[in-house]
Design a protein around this motif. Structure first.
Motif, PDB file in Angstrom:
ATOM      1  N   GLY A  95       0.799  -1.217   0.000  1.00 20.23           N
ATOM      2  CA  GLY A  95       0.000   0.000   0.000  1.00 20.23           C
ATOM      3  C   GLY A  95       0.837   1.274   0.000  1.00 20.23           C
ATOM      4  N   SER A  96       2.033   1.207   0.561  1.00 22.78           N
ATOM      5  CA  SER A  96       2.882   2.410   0.594  1.00 22.78           C
ATOM      6  C   SER A  96       3.312   2.800  -0.809  1.00 22.78           C
ATOM      7  CB  SER A  96       4.128   2.157   1.449  1.00 22.78           C
ATOM      8  OG  SER A  96       3.734   1.832   2.760  1.00 22.78           O
ATOM      9  N   THR A 117       1.940  -6.396  -3.805  1.00 24.32           N
ATOM     10  CA  THR A 117       2.648  -7.546  -3.225  1.00 24.32           C
ATOM     11  C   THR A 117       2.237  -7.765  -1.764  1.00 24.32           C
ATOM     12  OG1 THR A 117       4.545  -6.202  -2.560  1.00 24.32           O
ATOM     13  CG2 THR A 117       4.626  -7.201  -4.750  1.00 24.32           C
ATOM     14  N   THR A 118       1.256  -6.992  -1.283  1.00 22.12           N
ATOM     15  CA  THR A 118       0.639  -7.246   0.030  1.00 22.12           C
ATOM     16  C   THR A 118      -0.872  -7.341  -0.210  1.00 22.12           C
ATOM     17  OG1 THR A 118       0.196  -4.956   0.670  1.00 22.12           O
ATOM     18  CG2 THR A 118       2.395  -5.806   1.170  1.00 22.12           C
ATOM     19  N   THR A 125      -8.847   1.217  -4.904  1.00 16.75           N
ATOM     20  CA  THR A 125      -9.626   2.342  -4.378  1.00 16.75           C
ATOM     21  C   THR A 125      -9.205   3.686  -4.971  1.00 16.75           C
ATOM     22  OG1 THR A 125      -8.312   3.198  -2.504  1.00 16.75           O
ATOM     23  CG2 THR A 125      -9.479   1.116  -2.150  1.00 16.75           C
ATOM     24  N   LYS A 136      -1.572  13.199   8.607  1.00 14.25           N
ATOM     25  CA  LYS A 136      -2.001  12.485   7.404  1.00 14.25           C
ATOM     26  C   LYS A 136      -3.399  12.915   7.002  1.00 14.25           C
ATOM     27  CE  LYS A 136      -2.593   8.001   5.330  1.00 14.25           C
ATOM     28  NZ  LYS A 136      -2.170   6.621   5.276  1.00 14.25           N
ATOM     29  N   THR A 158       7.135 -14.138  -1.037  1.00 16.81           N
ATOM     30  CA  THR A 158       8.212 -13.716  -0.131  1.00 16.81           C
ATOM     31  C   THR A 158       7.694 -12.844   1.014  1.00 16.81           C
ATOM     32  OG1 THR A 158       8.596 -11.883  -1.635  1.00 16.81           O
ATOM     33  CG2 THR A 158      10.062 -13.794  -1.863  1.00 16.81           C
TER      34      THR A 158
HETATM   35  N1  LIG Z   1      -5.669   4.320  -0.014  1.00 17.34           N
HETATM   36  C1  LIG Z   1      -6.119   3.121   0.260  1.00 17.34           C
HETATM   37  O1  LIG Z   1      -7.164   2.700  -0.231  1.00 17.34           O
HETATM   38  C2  LIG Z   1      -5.339   2.269   1.180  1.00 17.34           C
HETATM   39  C3  LIG Z   1      -4.140   2.721   1.646  1.00 17.34           C
HETATM   40  N2  LIG Z   1      -3.379   1.957   2.459  1.00 17.34           N
HETATM   41  C4  LIG Z   1      -2.104   2.518   2.909  1.00 17.34           C
HETATM   42  O2  LIG Z   1      -1.052   1.603   2.556  1.00 17.34           O
HETATM   43  C5  LIG Z   1      -0.064   1.595   3.575  1.00 17.34           C
HETATM   44  C6  LIG Z   1       0.083   0.209   4.145  1.00 17.34           C
HETATM   45  O3  LIG Z   1       0.251  -0.741   3.131  1.00 17.34           O
HETATM   46  P1  LIG Z   1       0.908  -2.146   3.464  1.00 17.34           P
HETATM   47  O4  LIG Z   1       0.803  -2.926   2.227  1.00 17.34           O
HETATM   48  O5  LIG Z   1       0.361  -2.684   4.711  1.00 17.34           O
HETATM   49  O6  LIG Z   1       2.407  -1.774   3.830  1.00 17.34           O
HETATM   50  P2  LIG Z   1       3.691  -1.461   2.939  1.00 17.34           P
HETATM   51  O7  LIG Z   1       3.371  -1.151   1.541  1.00 17.34           O
HETATM   52  O8  LIG Z   1       4.466  -0.443   3.718  1.00 17.34           O
HETATM   53  O9  LIG Z   1       4.411  -2.826   2.962  1.00 17.34           O
HETATM   54  C7  LIG Z   1       4.897  -3.283   4.176  1.00 17.34           C
HETATM   55  C8  LIG Z   1       6.239  -3.919   3.960  1.00 17.34           C
HETATM   56  O10 LIG Z   1       5.971  -5.151   3.343  1.00 17.34           O
HETATM   57  C9  LIG Z   1       7.157  -5.615   2.767  1.00 17.34           C
HETATM   58  N3  LIG Z   1       6.802  -6.258   1.538  1.00 17.34           N
HETATM   59  C10 LIG Z   1       5.808  -5.910   0.707  1.00 17.34           C
HETATM   60  N4  LIG Z   1       5.685  -6.831  -0.233  1.00 17.34           N
HETATM   61  C11 LIG Z   1       6.608  -7.776   0.020  1.00 17.34           C
HETATM   62  C12 LIG Z   1       6.936  -8.998  -0.586  1.00 17.34           C
HETATM   63  N5  LIG Z   1       6.260  -9.472  -1.620  1.00 17.34           N
HETATM   64  N6  LIG Z   1       7.938  -9.718  -0.069  1.00 17.34           N
HETATM   65  C13 LIG Z   1       8.597  -9.288   1.023  1.00 17.34           C
HETATM   66  N7  LIG Z   1       8.318  -8.159   1.653  1.00 17.34           N
HETATM   67  C14 LIG Z   1       7.330  -7.406   1.149  1.00 17.34           C
HETATM   68  C15 LIG Z   1       8.051  -4.455   2.653  1.00 17.34           C
HETATM   69  O11 LIG Z   1       8.931  -4.630   3.765  1.00 17.34           O
HETATM   70  P3  LIG Z   1      10.414  -4.238   3.697  1.00 17.34           P
HETATM   71  O12 LIG Z   1      10.355  -2.757   3.621  1.00 17.34           O
HETATM   72  O13 LIG Z   1      11.019  -4.777   4.948  1.00 17.34           O
HETATM   73  O14 LIG Z   1      10.885  -4.917   2.461  1.00 17.34           O
HETATM   74  C16 LIG Z   1       7.189  -3.294   2.976  1.00 17.34           C
HETATM   75  O15 LIG Z   1       7.942  -2.254   3.475  1.00 17.34           O
HETATM   76  C17 LIG Z   1      -0.522   2.590   4.622  1.00 17.34           C
HETATM   77  O16 LIG Z   1       0.088   3.828   4.379  1.00 17.34           O
HETATM   78  C18 LIG Z   1      -2.026   2.660   4.391  1.00 17.34           C
HETATM   79  O17 LIG Z   1      -2.570   3.847   4.850  1.00 17.34           O
HETATM   80  C19 LIG Z   1      -3.772   0.710   2.842  1.00 17.34           C
HETATM   81  C20 LIG Z   1      -4.964   0.207   2.426  1.00 17.34           C
HETATM   82  C21 LIG Z   1      -5.862   0.936   1.536  1.00 17.34           C
END
Ligand SMILES: NC(=O)C1=CN([C@@H]2O[C@H](COP(=O)(O)OP(=O)(O)OC[C@H]3O[C@@H](n4cnc5c(N)ncnc54)[C@H](OP(=O)(O)O)[C@@H]3O)[C@@H](O)[C@H]2O)C=CC1
Ligand SMILES: O=C(O)/C=C\C(=O)CC(=O)O
Length: 355
Positions: A95-96, A117-118, A125, A136, A158
């Motif tokens: 999501g980031s 990838t999450t 959306t 925020k 992964t």
């Molecule tokens: N606008 C919307 O509709 C929505 C927005 N969001 C926003 O999205 C953010 C959260 O998203 P979220 O997905 O939980 O978090 P992130 O996108 O921050 O992902 C979390 C961590 O997951 C790790 N990662 C992701 N994919 C993989 C993979 N395939 N293999 C290994 N590691 C992986 C990475 O870790 P590392 O850095 O250690 O590699 C990454 O930093 C928030 O800011 C939230 O507010 C969430 C839902 C809906």
């Protein structure tokens, strides 16, 4: 008797193991020639491989996506896209990274191809979030909705088990609140129940075998459905609490969703019995709050705010912030319900089962 309005978002979804190989074709289909690839620093090696596979279709790579999209980062990425002459962005990550793509699209109108990838669901959306001076803000704008989404379960193999479980419950939260949303409708209800059920099947299987491609596929399918629900209907108490705890107290996004959801559902249980019955059925449980709590606990996820960085001293302020500007909820939670919200937060802080 049905009585509803539903807006269908114009999006193309390409789903399947190995579907990343279709990226070049999908960029072509958008009429784009040069893609800026976005990722987090840790996902750079994977993003480099994606950029290399695009050859001349890749304009460059920006690897500084972080949670909650600081405006400075969004500005840097936007400037880079302009300097490189990019005419689309590819957001590879959670999501980031999708959020960063949305921030670029918000001002530039560049089309986004999201490759999640999450299981966060942002790719489905038109909601964006931007953080400025520690605050925020979220908004809705059709320009930020990714035009194409490539769901390739190979890429989530992964994702560590812990994050897979919490991110999956983040997705379940979208569907659960969708089931009692003010603007819900029968089609979203079907998607929500199916999405929750897919994730409830997938998460225990992923815990046992993180590389299980069938389970990864099921989880991503569930995330797609749950994200679609979030994209179509309004959020309620649960999302408000999570945005308060994540935004003002810097708690990790997916974990906070995981801890709070059983308690938010318990708060709403009597006001939304039909939604609760559907959530419980999808989870194979009797009570929706208890079934979500068990899903988290039994799969090793955190169940207490105190274990994910919350301080007891901040609970009062969290309750004050949450009730000051409430979202619509089946059971209202304005200033008059402040004590009930404070009690909810205390249970979540202590990791008690939902009341
Ligand atoms: N606008 C919307 O509709 C929505 C927005 N969001 C926003 O999205 C953010 C959260 O998203 P979220 O997905 O939980 O978090 P992130 O996108 O921050 O992902 C979390 C961590 O997951 C790790 N990662 C992701 N994919 C993989 C993979 N395939 N293999 C290994 N590691 C992986 C990475 O870790 P590392 O850095 O250690 O590699 C990454 O930093 C928030 O800011 C939230 O507010 C969430 C839902 C809906
Ligand atoms: O904060 C945002 O970027 C917008 C919505 C969400 O994060 C939804 C959620 O809480 O998962």
């Amino acid at each position: 008797m049905h009585d509803f309005i539903h807006t269908t978002h114009p999006q193309r979804v390409v789903f399947g193991a190995g579907s990343l190989r279709h990226l070049a074709r999908e960029i072509d289909a958008l009429g784009a020639k040069k893609a800026l690839v976005l990722c987090t620093p840790e996902q750079r090696p994977q993003a480099e491989r994606v950029a290399a596979s695009l050859g001349a279709q890749a304009a460059g790579l920006f690897d500084r996506a972080v949670m909650h999209v600081p405006v400075e980062t969004a500005r840097e990425a936007r400037d880079l896209a302009r300097r490189l002459g990019a005419d689309c962005a590819v957001a590879l990550g959670g999501g980031s990274t999708t959020g960063l793509g949305k921030a670029i699209a918000l001002e530039s109108g560049l089309p986004i191809v999201a490759i999640p990838t999450t299981y966060a669901g942002s790719e489905m959306t038109p909601i964006y979030g931007l953080t400025e001076n520690g605050l925020k803000k979220t908004g809705k704008d059709p320009r930020v909705l990714p035009r194409t989404v490539i769901y390739d379960p190979e890429l989530s193999r992964t994702l560590p088990v812990g994050l897979s479980v919490t991110s999956g419950i983040n997705a379940i939260a979208h569907a659960a609140e969708g089931l009692y949303a003010q603007d819900s409708n029968p089609v979203m209800d079907l998607m929500a129940e199916e999405g929750i059920a897919a994730l409830a099947r997938a998460l225990p299987a992923i815990r046992l075998e993180p590389g299980d491609l069938a389970a990864r596929s099921d989880a991503l399918y569930g995330a797609w459905l749950c994200g679609g629900v979030l994209g179509a209907v309004g959020m309620a108490l649960h999302h408000k609490l999570c945005h308060t705890l994540g935004g003002s107290f810097n708690l990790p996004h997916a974990e906070v969703h995981t801890v709070v959801l059983p308690h938010a559902l318990a708060f709403n249980a009597q006001a939304a019995p039909r939604a609760m019955a559907r959530i419980a059925r999808a989870l194979g449980g009797v009570s929706a709050p208890a079934a979500v709590f068990a899903l988290a606990r039994d799969n090793g996820a955190p169940v207490a705010l105190k274990d994910i960085g919350m301080r007891a001293a901040d609970l009062d302020r969290a309750a004050d912030i949450a009730v000051a500007n409430p979202y619509w909820n089946p059971r209202p939670f304005g200033p008059a319900e402040r004590d009930a919200i404070r009690a909810l937060l205390q249970r979540a802080f202590d990791g008690e089962p939902p009341g």
